[in-house]
Design an enzyme around this catalytic site. Structure first.
Site, short mmCIF file in Angstrom:
data_model
loop_
_atom_site.label_atom_id
_atom_site.label_comp_id
_atom_site.label_asym_id
_atom_site.label_seq_id
_atom_site.Cartn_x
_atom_site.Cartn_y
_atom_site.Cartn_z
CB THR A 74 15.50 39.61 -19.59
OG1 THR A 74 14.29 39.11 -19.05
CG2 THR A 74 15.20 40.61 -20.71
CD GLN A 181 9.83 29.11 -15.22
OE1 GLN A 181 9.87 28.45 -14.19
NE2 GLN A 181 9.37 30.34 -15.24
CG HIS A 203 14.15 35.81 -10.24
ND1 HIS A 203 12.77 35.85 -10.29
CD2 HIS A 203 14.59 36.17 -11.46
CE1 HIS A 203 12.40 36.23 -11.51
NE2 HIS A 203 13.48 36.42 -12.24
CB THR A 239 31.46 46.42 -11.03
OG1 THR A 239 32.42 47.41 -11.40
CG2 THR A 239 31.92 45.71 -9.77
CB CYS A 327 -0.60 43.38 -18.16
SG CYS A 327 -1.90 42.77 -17.10
C1 PLP Z 1 11.54 34.28 -15.91
C2 PLP Z 1 11.95 33.88 -17.28
C3 PLP Z 1 12.76 34.71 -18.05
C4 PLP Z 1 13.20 36.07 -17.59
O1 PLP Z 1 14.07 35.98 -16.51
P1 PLP Z 1 14.53 37.30 -15.72
O2 PLP Z 1 15.76 36.87 -14.98
O3 PLP Z 1 13.39 37.61 -14.80
O4 PLP Z 1 14.79 38.34 -16.71
C5 PLP Z 1 13.14 34.27 -19.30
N1 PLP Z 1 12.73 33.08 -19.77
C6 PLP Z 1 11.94 32.26 -19.06
C7 PLP Z 1 11.54 30.96 -19.63
C8 PLP Z 1 11.52 32.64 -17.79
O5 PLP Z 1 10.72 31.84 -17.11
#
Ligand code: PLP
Length: 408
Positions: A74, A181, A203, A239, A327
């Site tokens: 993000t 993704q 993640h 940092t 949501c």
């Molecule tokens: C999960 C995702 C994000 C956001 O990633 P975060 O590290 O959770 O902020 C942005 N773009 C896509 C396509 C995602 O699948």
């Protein structure tokens, strides 16, 4: 449910794997130096961050100073889009994106509209693909950049970013892609694909939460958004999250090294699940089939019922999935991705995303499908949406479901 839950929500987040945790561990309590410090502890931390930078850039064919670490994908998307627009000459006030972006691009674009930029939101076809010709037609002399998601987080569409990037390059437009993704699953080589900025995170690939990165091609002008220290080559103060960065490096290394094997494994699970779920009446698959679909994603519409209800009932049975709605505090808005591919609101609301990782197993497919069948039967038996000819329930049959099924 006494058995282990079936986690089919890996497009939302993945479990961290042991070697990633092991790589991170020393950086919490032993090697805790600040990478900006000049003593040995600081130098050690700085070396860990720069090694991670070299590894990640190496995996995409970039130079090691072309990547900076952030707190999430993000943040990477925000930094890319706000950073470029802030640094742009006044006459470059037009931007292009698609209707199937993640909110971390879509909502940035909406804010840029409020700030005076013009934004073209490109349509997609019914499988979610952006047509490079549409991109070409949308480009004007005042176009600064285009931002198109690589692997779609809802329906798994893998865009042809090479073709899209080439259109941008030929027309002097910067090209950003959100690869949160797709990273590790779909190869990207920046020497082959004319992409200028790439957002990723850890993640979604078995790394820790709260860390991301932004690749920025050398020579691309963009402004920092926050003020502070000179970290990350003066472009992202604060940092660095050293343990998370080290974890991201390890996750990326393992992910890329095992790409083909892991993809083949997930595709087997994906295709078996899709085949079994489509045996349930009044269902259809959203997004493409085959190798233009993310190995990790299946998205199915179950007509006449609400996705949130399916999700909740499955959760109670220990099967974890996502629904087709985002949501918000006042309403359940259907996913922009599902409406962009032509689903009407009822269809979008009845859609469920099942998403996989290498930690799932083929043995989970059958019990998951059995639970879905039971939940769908149960909900449809109560549903007021079902047209008479589909309902076994006495007195049911009032239908306000008008969409013709023939399109699917
Ligand atoms: C999960 C995702 C994000 C956001 O990633 P975060 O590290 O959770 O902020 C942005 N773009 C896509 C396509 C995602 O699948």
């Amino acid at each position: 449910m006494s058995e282990k839950p079936i986690y089919f929500d890996n497009n939302d987040s993945t479990a961290m794997i042991e070697p990633v945790f092991a790589a991170m561990k020393p950086y919490f309590m032993e090697q805790y130096g600040n990478p900006a410090s000049l003593h040995q502890y600081g130098l050690d931390a700085e070396e860990a961050v720069n090694d991670a930078r070299a590894t990640l850039t190496g995996l995409i064919g970039a130079q090691s100073d072309e990547l900076l670490f952030t707190g999430s994908a993000t943040e990477s998307n925000n930094l890319a889009l706000f950073g470029l627009t802030q640094a742009a000459p006044k006459n470059k006030h037009h931007l292009i994106t698609s209707k199937v972006e993640h909110h971390a691009v879509l909502n940035v674009m909406k804010r840029l509209v409020k700030e005076g930029f013009e934004v073209t939101f490109l349509d997609v076809d019914k499988e979610g693909f952006v047509d490079p010709d549409d991109l070409k037609k949308a480009i004007r002399p005042e176009t600064l950049l285009a931002s198109i998601v690589h692997g779609n987080h809802v329906i798994g569409t893998i865009q042809d970013i090479k073709a899209l990037g080439e259109v941008c390059r030929e027309n002097g437009v910067l090209f950003h892609t959100d690869a949160a993704q797709s990273f590790t699953k779909v190869p990207i080589d920046v020497n082959d694909i004319p992409v200028d900025l790439i957002s990723i995170n850890a993640h979604k690939m078995h790394g820790p939460k709260g860390v991301g990165a932004l690749y920025v091609r050398k020579g691309v002008r963009f402004d920092r958004l926050m003020e502070g220290g000179p970290q990350e080559n003066n472009r992202r103060p604060g940092t660095e999250n050293v343990p998370a960065i080290v974890g991201m490096e390890e996750a990326a290394k393992i992910g890329c090294a095992n790409r083909d094997k892991d993809n083949a494994y997930m595709i087997e699970i994906r295709d078996r699940l899709i085949e079994k779920l489509l045996e349930i009446p009044h269902t259809h698959l959203n997004g493409p089939r085959g190798d233009k679909r993310m190995p990790s994603n299946a998205n199915i519409t179950f007509l006449y019922i609400e996705g949130e209800a399916i999700l909740m009932h499955l959760s109670m049975r220990g099967v974890y999935v996502s629904s087709g709605s985002a949501c918000s505090s006042i309403a359940l808005a259907p996913s922009n991705v599902l409406t962009a591919i032509g689903l009407v609101h009822e269809e979008a609301h009845g859609s469920i995303r099942f998403s996989f990782s290498k930690l799932n197993s083929l043995d989970e497919v059958e019990p998951a499908v059995e639970h879905v069948k039971q939940v769908v039967d149960q909900l449809r038996a109560m549903s007021a949406f079902i047209p008479a000819e589909h309902s076994e329930k006495e007195g049911a049959g009032k239908t306000f479901y008008k969409k013709k099924k023939s399109e699917f």
